[in-house]
Motif scaffolding. Structure first.
Motif, PDB file in Angstrom:
ATOM      1  N   ASP A 304     -25.215 -71.184 -87.007  1.00 13.88           N
ATOM      2  CA  ASP A 304     -24.648 -71.913 -88.141  1.00 13.88           C
ATOM      3  C   ASP A 304     -23.631 -72.984 -87.755  1.00 13.88           C
ATOM      4  O   ASP A 304     -23.426 -73.944 -88.512  1.00 13.88           O
ATOM      5  CB  ASP A 304     -23.975 -70.929 -89.107  1.00 13.88           C
ATOM      6  N   LYS A 305     -22.961 -72.845 -86.630  1.00 14.01           N
ATOM      7  CA  LYS A 305     -21.861 -73.751 -86.287  1.00 14.01           C
ATOM      8  C   LYS A 305     -22.185 -74.705 -85.144  1.00 14.01           C
ATOM      9  O   LYS A 305     -21.339 -75.495 -84.756  1.00 14.01           O
ATOM     10  CB  LYS A 305     -20.607 -72.929 -85.946  1.00 14.01           C
ATOM     11  N   VAL A 306     -23.371 -74.607 -84.563  1.00 11.81           N
ATOM     12  CA  VAL A 306     -23.847 -75.641 -83.647  1.00 11.81           C
ATOM     13  C   VAL A 306     -24.639 -76.620 -84.493  1.00 11.81           C
ATOM     14  O   VAL A 306     -25.724 -76.298 -84.991  1.00 11.81           O
ATOM     15  CB  VAL A 306     -24.706 -75.064 -82.511  1.00 11.81           C
ATOM     16  N   ILE A 307     -24.082 -77.815 -84.684  1.00 11.73           N
ATOM     17  CA  ILE A 307     -24.636 -78.782 -85.636  1.00 11.73           C
ATOM     18  C   ILE A 307     -25.105 -80.011 -84.870  1.00 11.73           C
ATOM     19  O   ILE A 307     -24.312 -80.715 -84.243  1.00 11.73           O
ATOM     20  CB  ILE A 307     -23.578 -79.163 -86.689  1.00 11.73           C
ATOM     21  N   ARG A 308     -26.404 -80.236 -84.917  1.00 14.68           N
ATOM     22  CA  ARG A 308     -27.010 -81.347 -84.179  1.00 14.68           C
ATOM     23  C   ARG A 308     -27.377 -82.486 -85.140  1.00 14.68           C
ATOM     24  O   ARG A 308     -28.052 -82.260 -86.141  1.00 14.68           O
ATOM     25  CB  ARG A 308     -28.267 -80.880 -83.439  1.00 14.68           C
ATOM     26  N   TYR A 309     -26.950 -83.683 -84.806  1.00 10.98           N
ATOM     27  CA  TYR A 309     -27.289 -84.871 -85.588  1.00 10.98           C
ATOM     28  C   TYR A 309     -28.349 -85.669 -84.833  1.00 10.98           C
ATOM     29  O   TYR A 309     -28.215 -85.917 -83.621  1.00 10.98           O
ATOM     30  CB  TYR A 309     -26.045 -85.733 -85.825  1.00 10.98           C
ATOM     31  N   THR A 310     -29.392 -86.074 -85.565  1.00 11.47           N
ATOM     32  CA  THR A 310     -30.479 -86.861 -84.982  1.00 11.47           C
ATOM     33  C   THR A 310     -30.657 -88.121 -85.807  1.00 11.47           C
ATOM     34  O   THR A 310     -30.890 -88.047 -87.019  1.00 11.47           O
ATOM     35  CB  THR A 310     -31.789 -86.057 -84.972  1.00 11.47           C
ATOM     36  N   TYR A 311     -30.568 -89.270 -85.165  1.00 10.20           N
ATOM     37  CA  TYR A 311     -30.662 -90.549 -85.863  1.00 10.20           C
ATOM     38  C   TYR A 311     -32.106 -91.045 -85.862  1.00 10.20           C
ATOM     39  O   TYR A 311     -32.657 -91.398 -84.807  1.00 10.20           O
ATOM     40  CB  TYR A 311     -29.737 -91.574 -85.210  1.00 10.20           C
TER      41      TYR A 311
END
Length: 426
Positions: A304-311
């Motif tokens: 829940d707290k490893v948050i990956r952003y992909t553009y």
């Protein structure tokens, strides 16, 4: 030849170099009189002097607002970008937090620079009077280029551990990225056969103990600060309360892997487990196989707290390719989706002089994370898309994979909240 750049973990007393001063602090080895140096130490002092004067210092202190804004008001509606940022980081209850995601994206992007620049930018973001400690290890023959920054706020309540990603012109970094041989992690994690990306694992371990030593010093009461810690002994007596880990590209992979270590190595979990608040990564590649990802998903924090952003069509979250073996993501993924067809129509109108055009999209949570590229053929396609984005006529055409979308400035721009101009606060 191997070289290691750290703050020596206080094994030798070293004064940090304030921004704007030339020269370096004196280093006096235990049991040796001042002025007496071995040849290797003399060479190191000369190298340090050149690098400090021309490029970076090992420990950097943020310039004051007066120095950053010598004319007019030192604080305005937009400067610093986030008022009271340190307390906001310490007190955040939910993640992802839009402001924190923006701050971490900026931090990850400027980790490609030097400690002074990073410290200045983080002060503009709202971490007034911060200090940045750089920890770096370089062993070319072992494909190691590991660089980490520990940023601490003035009160000591919060810290950001930021890993530098792959430098565009760093050949060793690129070789490390493609060093995808499976390697078993050095402790029990779910399936005993679970493996991780060898290059990422080796680079995290190269600086892990210096990083953990720096965090150990940061975790204690500020009154116990020692010379060389990058702390002045003032502020909150309770020490570190909130720790964030972040990074872009392979730096994001290293950030996630360090979080796994902190959660599953007892000595780290007992010390930092309750202080680790979240991990924010940008354009992160996959770092482990299916068994590793499933073991991480079984951990509530890593899920829940490893948050990956992909553009948009960023190619890196789809790497390594399936041709390199099975890999899989873990954690939460937020994807910035751009409607290319709509933008293409607007682009045609823009060429006619009717409207302006911007590559605008929106963030959405992905239930199914980015999948592996089927073959290596997608890599040259991603490289060609970089050139296509340089041309006005082809800028808005949809692509499968894009190297241009991996650039950190896109993540910073897409995560900048409405009403915030930029990370400079101008």
């Amino acid at each position: 030849m191997a070289s290691v750049e750290t703050t020596r973990n206080n094994r030798q007393a070293e004064k940090s170099v304030p921004a704007g001063q030339s020269g370096v602090g004196k280093v006096i080895a235990s049991g040796r009189k001042a002025g007496e140096f071995l040849t290797t130490e003399w060479e190191e002092r000369l190298r340090d002097a050149l690098e400090t004067e021309g490029r970076w210092a090992r420990v950097a202190k943020a310039p004051s607002y007066e120095e950053m804004r010598p004319y007019g008001h030192q604080e305005t509606a937009g400067f610093p970008v986030y008022k009271d940022l340190e307390n906001r980081l310490a007190d955040a209850a939910e993640h992802p937090d839009p402001a924190i995601a923006h701050v971490m994206a900026v931090c990850s992007a400027y980790a490609y620079s030097d400690p002074r620049t990073l410290s200045m930018i983080m002060a503009r973001m709202g971490l007034e009077d911060n200090r940045v400690e750089m920890i770096r290890s370089s062993v070319d023959a072992m494909l190691i280029r590991s660089t980490a920054f520990l940023i601490r706020g003035a009160t000591g309540r919060t810290a950001i551990l930021c890993y530098r990603g792959t430098g565009p012109l760093d050949f060793i970094n690129w070789l490390s990225d493609i060093d995808v041989d499976p390697e078993r992690i050095g402790y029990q994690l779910g399936d005993p056969c679970a493996t991780v990306h060898a290059g990422a694992y080796r680079n995290v371990r190269a600086t892990r103990y210096e990083v953990m030593n720096a965090l150990r010093r940061a975790s204690g009461p500020r009154s116990s600060a020692r010379p060389g810690d990058g702390m002045d002994g003032s502020g909150n007596e309770g020490g570190l309360e909130a720790l964030y880990i972040t990074g872009h590209s392979m730096g994001g992979g290293m950030a996630s892997l360090m979080a796994v270590m902190m959660r599953h190595e007892r000595k780290y979990r007992e010390t930092l487990g309750d202080r680790l608040k979240a991990v924010y990564t940008y354009g992160q590649p996959m770092i482990g196989d299916k068994a590793f990802a499933e073991a991480c998903e079984a951990d509530e924090f890593l899920r829940d707290k490893v948050i990956r952003y992909t553009y948009d069509c960023d190619v890196v979250p789809h790497l390594p390719s399936a041709a390199n073996g099975p890999f899989r993501h873990f954690g939460r993924e937020l994807h910035y989706r751009i409607p290319h067809l709509r933008n293409g129509v607007l682009g045609i109108l823009a060429q006619a002089g009717c409207v302006g055009i911007a590559r605008k999209g929106h963030w959405e949570a992905r239930r199914r994370p980015a999948q592996q590229m089927p073959t290596m053929a997608g890599i040259p396609m991603a490289a060609m898309s970089y050139m296509a984005r340089r041309l006005r006529a082809t800028r808005s055409l949809p692509v499968v994979y894009s190297m241009d979308d991996h650039m950190p400035q896109h993540y910073v721009s897409a995560l900048t909240p409405p009403g915030v101009r930029d990370e400079f606060g101008d």
